[in-house]
Design an enzyme around this catalytic site. Sequence first.
Site, short mmCIF file in Angstrom:
data_model
loop_
_atom_site.label_atom_id
_atom_site.label_comp_id
_atom_site.label_asym_id
_atom_site.label_seq_id
_atom_site.Cartn_x
_atom_site.Cartn_y
_atom_site.Cartn_z
N GLN A 77 -76.65 55.88 12.43
CA GLN A 77 -76.86 57.13 13.42
C GLN A 77 -76.28 56.93 14.60
OE1 GLN A 77 -80.60 58.54 15.08
NE2 GLN A 77 -80.44 60.10 13.68
N TYR A 108 -80.52 65.22 22.59
CA TYR A 108 -79.84 64.04 23.14
C TYR A 108 -78.30 64.85 23.70
CZ TYR A 108 -83.71 61.60 21.56
OH TYR A 108 -84.87 61.17 21.23
N GLY A 122 -89.67 59.95 6.63
CA GLY A 122 -89.66 59.04 7.81
C GLY A 122 -90.94 57.97 7.73
N ARG A 123 -92.19 58.72 8.47
CA ARG A 123 -93.27 57.94 8.56
C ARG A 123 -93.84 57.45 7.18
NH1 ARG A 123 -96.71 62.20 11.43
NH2 ARG A 123 -95.03 63.37 10.78
C1 PHB Z 1 -87.89 58.49 19.64
O1 PHB Z 1 -87.44 57.40 19.99
O2 PHB Z 1 -89.09 58.88 20.08
C2 PHB Z 1 -86.99 59.51 19.23
C3 PHB Z 1 -85.83 59.01 18.86
C4 PHB Z 1 -84.94 60.08 18.27
C5 PHB Z 1 -85.31 61.00 17.83
C6 PHB Z 1 -86.41 61.70 18.14
C7 PHB Z 1 -87.47 60.55 18.81
O3 PHB Z 1 -84.46 62.08 17.41
#
Ligand code: PHB
Length: 367
Positions: free
Chosen positions: A103, A182, A327-328
């Site tokens: 990524q 971002y 994710g988690r």
């Molecule tokens: C984070 O580091 O908190 C983070 C990074 C990328 C994301 C969302 C959160 O897309």
Amino acid sequence: MTALKFPTLAQPVKIGSLMLKNRVGMSSLTRNRADPGGIPNDRMVQYYTDRASAGILLSEGIYIEPQGGEWSFAPGIWNDKQVAGWRKVTDSVRAAGGVIFAQLWHVGRVAHPLLQDGKPAVAPSAVAAKGGLFRQLEGRPGYVTPEAIEDPAVYVEMFRKASENARKAGFDGVELHAANGYLPGQFLESHSNLRTDAYGGTPQKRAKFILDTLRALISTWDNDASRVGIKLSPSGGYNDMGDPYDVMLAEYTAVLDGIDSLGLGYVQLMRYMAAMDPTKRGTEIDVLKLFGKKAGRKVPVIVNSGLTPEEAEKIIGDGDADIALFGRATLANPNFAKMIQDGRELAQLPYTQYYADDAEGRGYIKF
Ligand code: PHB
């Protein structure tokens, strides 16, 4: 042999020439535990290898240049040492039968000068995001006003170079992180991009940075567009993102039409998550209905954010997406893709341990 609990999620799926062994992927998670200089280390080799039973691993966000970060110990991919570190990760993942995309990450205006030798944060325009909380800095300051980028093509080239490096490092492909506010997302949305040149002024012009970058990334994979994916969060919220509904629709339609024409490997769509919308600026839309397969999307769709395996089985079974990310759950259960099929009990991980399973607690300030 007992029957699989989630037969649809267990089906293989193709992305271009890549065969994914199932439809359960791991989403990108900031772990903030690379070696100084953003160099991947042995703990990262083990972390990704342990999770290779997922159909696809998406790496944590990887900085494309020193000025594009928000964490002190997130990894980079702009130099040879970093490439060599990633090579160990990808060799090990491949040996374990996994597929891994890098990524590519530039945080733009949500960087902080104190995390990058005093250099300014950069963005399409000099508009600060509201709020922010730099957990790694004394006093936990918020966002700063960024310096407007003079020539966006310089950043397109940085992404291209990072993709070339990712290929050298042995990744199977790259993902442009254009979600969560971002740099690419800052170009796309109207409140953060006030430019009047070729990169601003209309939804189409604001989409130019992302589409130019995608073309540059594709060029590094012998023009095989299936090695390039993108992550988008049209419902906004995080990092002070979000446009009014009609504007959002025009912007994301411009980008997604371009993605279809390019024939990317996939588009990853994040669903609305209240937990990622602290300023309540986001719009609670059904991203799959608006932009997913049934909306006529021509490239594979990956769905992410707050899914349960039951929901993912239904979404994919109903033909609304092709792959689901966790994710988690995958962080807490490395063998998640297999465990859910066997109906095994899953571990839970509190948010407070999210960035911090580091023996030394390096770079980590408690929430
Ligand atoms: C984070 O580091 O908190 C983070 C990074 C990328 C994301 C969302 C959160 O897309």
